[in-house]
Design a protein around this motif. Structure first.
Motif, mmCIF file in Angstrom:
data_model
loop_
_atom_site.group_PDB
_atom_site.id
_atom_site.type_symbol
_atom_site.label_atom_id
_atom_site.label_comp_id
_atom_site.label_asym_id
_atom_site.label_seq_id
_atom_site.Cartn_x
_atom_site.Cartn_y
_atom_site.Cartn_z
ATOM 1 N N ALA A 23 0.834 -1.199 0.000
ATOM 2 C CA ALA A 23 0.000 0.000 0.000
ATOM 3 C C ALA A 23 0.869 1.251 0.000
ATOM 4 C CB ALA A 23 -0.898 0.004 1.233
ATOM 5 N N SER A 24 0.375 2.310 -0.613
ATOM 6 C CA SER A 24 1.041 3.607 -0.548
ATOM 7 C C SER A 24 0.730 4.248 0.806
ATOM 8 C CB SER A 24 0.519 4.515 -1.671
ATOM 9 O OG SER A 24 -0.845 4.849 -1.423
ATOM 10 N N GLN A 25 1.406 5.325 1.130
ATOM 11 C CA GLN A 25 1.117 6.025 2.384
ATOM 12 C C GLN A 25 -0.335 6.495 2.420
ATOM 13 O OE1 GLN A 25 4.206 9.043 2.642
ATOM 14 N NE2 GLN A 25 5.239 7.841 4.227
ATOM 15 N N GLN A 26 -0.838 6.936 1.281
ATOM 16 C CA GLN A 26 -2.229 7.381 1.225
ATOM 17 C C GLN A 26 -3.174 6.207 1.490
ATOM 18 O OE1 GLN A 26 -3.432 9.224 -2.443
ATOM 19 N NE2 GLN A 26 -5.448 9.762 -1.673
ATOM 20 N N ASP A 27 -2.888 5.039 0.892
ATOM 21 C CA ASP A 27 -3.700 3.855 1.143
ATOM 22 C C ASP A 27 -3.653 3.467 2.616
ATOM 23 O OD1 ASP A 27 -4.413 3.522 -1.560
ATOM 24 O OD2 ASP A 27 -2.676 2.243 -1.957
ATOM 25 N N GLU A 28 -2.457 3.503 3.186
ATOM 26 C CA GLU A 28 -2.302 3.150 4.598
ATOM 27 C C GLU A 28 -3.114 4.074 5.497
ATOM 28 O OE1 GLU A 28 1.873 2.977 5.408
ATOM 29 O OE2 GLU A 28 2.105 1.056 4.385
ATOM 30 N N GLY B 93 -2.293 -3.487 1.682
ATOM 31 C CA GLY B 93 -1.712 -3.952 0.436
ATOM 32 C C GLY B 93 -2.788 -4.453 -0.511
ATOM 33 N N TYR B 94 -2.328 -4.791 -1.719
ATOM 34 C CA TYR B 94 -3.230 -5.263 -2.770
ATOM 35 C C TYR B 94 -2.734 -6.601 -3.295
ATOM 36 C CZ TYR B 94 -5.009 -0.494 -2.893
ATOM 37 O OH TYR B 94 -5.565 0.717 -2.557
#
Length: 81
Positions: A16-21, A27-28
């Motif tokens: 995951a990116s920081q934005q996703d986190e 994660g994906y």
């Protein structure tokens, strides 16, 4: 845990990116968002004000080196890692 799931599915894990986190996504796998939380999170979920738009994976610590996890959509199917 996500690496173990990806390996079992024969798919690649994309972190995951920081934005996703910041949205609770860890994660994906095959384009599907996953969030990993301790089993205790499920019992207290109603007290959390966040809505995580991902497949939930709950884990429990067996002996500090071994974990079990359950993918929410596969309820009651605990996997040991």
């Amino acid at each position: 845990i996500l690496q173990d799931i990806a390996q079992k599915l024969g798919k690649e894990l994309v972190p995951a990116s920081q934005q996703d986190e910041s949205l609770g996504i860890d994660g994906y796998i095959d384009g599907k968002a996953y969030s990993v939380k301790p089993e205790s999170y499920r019992q207290t979920q109603s007290s959390h004000h966040e809505k995580i738009n991902a497949t939930m994976v709950y884990y429990r610590d067996i002996d500090k080196k071994t974990f079990e996890y359950e993918i929410e959509e596969d309820s009651e199917q605990w996997s040991l890692i």
